[in-house]
Design an enzyme around this catalytic site. Sequence first.
Site, PDB file in Angstrom:
ATOM      1  N   GLU A  83       0.148  -0.935   5.938  1.00 45.86           N
ATOM      2  CA  GLU A  83       1.209  -0.325   6.757  1.00 45.86           C
ATOM      3  C   GLU A  83       1.043   1.184   6.849  1.00 45.86           C
ATOM      4  O   GLU A  83       1.349   1.797   7.872  1.00 45.86           O
ATOM      5  CB  GLU A  83       2.580  -0.671   6.169  1.00 45.86           C
ATOM      6  CG  GLU A  83       3.753  -0.393   7.108  1.00 45.86           C
ATOM      7  CD  GLU A  83       4.257   1.049   7.043  1.00 45.86           C
ATOM      8  OE1 GLU A  83       5.009   1.451   7.950  1.00 45.86           O
ATOM      9  OE2 GLU A  83       3.914   1.768   6.080  1.00 45.86           O
TER      10      GLU A  83
ATOM     11  N   ASP B  95       0.829  -1.207   0.000  1.00 43.76           N
ATOM     12  CA  ASP B  95       0.000   0.000   0.000  1.00 43.76           C
ATOM     13  C   ASP B  95       0.861   1.255   0.000  1.00 43.76           C
ATOM     14  O   ASP B  95       2.010   1.248   0.438  1.00 43.76           O
ATOM     15  CB  ASP B  95      -0.968   0.016   1.185  1.00 43.76           C
ATOM     16  CG  ASP B  95      -0.258  -0.009   2.531  1.00 43.76           C
ATOM     17  OD1 ASP B  95       0.677  -0.810   2.695  1.00 43.76           O
ATOM     18  OD2 ASP B  95      -0.626   0.781   3.424  1.00 43.76           O
TER      19      ASP B  95
END
Length: 377
Positions: A134, A69
């Site tokens: 994250e 991400d």
Amino acid sequence: MSHNVLDLTKNLINRQSVTPKDAGCQELMASILKPLGFIVEDLTFSDTKNIWARKGTESPVFCFAGHTDVVPSGPPENWQTPPFKATEVDGYLHGRGAADMKGSLAAMLVATENFVKNNPEHKGSLAFLITSDEEGPFINGTTKVIDTLEARNEKITWCLVGEPSSTDEVGDIVKNGRRGSLTGDLVVNGIQGHVAYPHLAKNPIHDSSLAFAELANTQWDNGNESFPPTSFQISNIHAGTGAGNVIPGSLDVCFNFRFSTEVTDQELIDRVTHILDSHKLDYKIDWTYNGQPFLTDSGDLVEATQQAIKHCTGRETVLSTAGGTSDGRFIAPTGAQVIELGPVNATIHKIDECVKMSDLETLAEIYEDILQRLLGA
């Protein structure tokens, strides 16, 4: 035939994987790992996609950890190139995630391909722990995968997190630990009223100003040789209705501690509570624990990493615990040795994020060298 690290990075950047979306990045990674002999588990929790991929059943276990991400790009028109279309500009690869951390993921894959090809009977096991949250709330990502592994007593020996650790050149800085993080959301209660009649009101800004001054000027600890002193920072503060003639009825304040191993989160909570109480404030506070400090100050992983960087670049690396948090904070408490090594971090989270293309090749070489030193047949 091994993949090309630049092409792989481009492929990953072109996938718009804004937290918690993965946009097929992990599927691409799995398609490369499976032919190498990795067993790939889909460990999706809620809206977060995670994979745990492992080749081998024996210890020691070397794990590459990272995230697919990325943070939002902001207005695309502010970028000199489209944020989700990898573009080469004067020796640099531009695109959201180029440095944080799709370049690292590509380098990990290429290093693994080359290592397995040259070491089909390597020692121990190779693993990948990859998440898609994250950059977000970190609730259903690495921490949940670690819980799953711990429940079945599956241990990581060495973990390399691909966060962009470098400052000026690849490998000049390696993060061998991180400070702890603790956030407080404080509401100080007052009594709303007219500014012309302060005796009928109670101003929470005035009441709490001395307490905030004390918090800001408190020395929480002196740090140590591995960590700087603990810091306290107010990040958000709000009160009032927007009108200039109304005393606010409450004050909302958000603050954060980045703390060393010289103090615990509970000690910080107790000291803050004592200060607020000493100023006789009417308040409520909610605490968010973001992670304990961790440190890998020596051991096989640090030694192999320093030697690999020296061998591939000629540089003497510097160990550091500075910067924000990373998913290493979820992995280190299991007993694993953890370091962070990735590209130069000068443009991460910025407009026109980019990575030097030659650095991607260097990073893949360093990663492969580390694998050779730790698991080479």
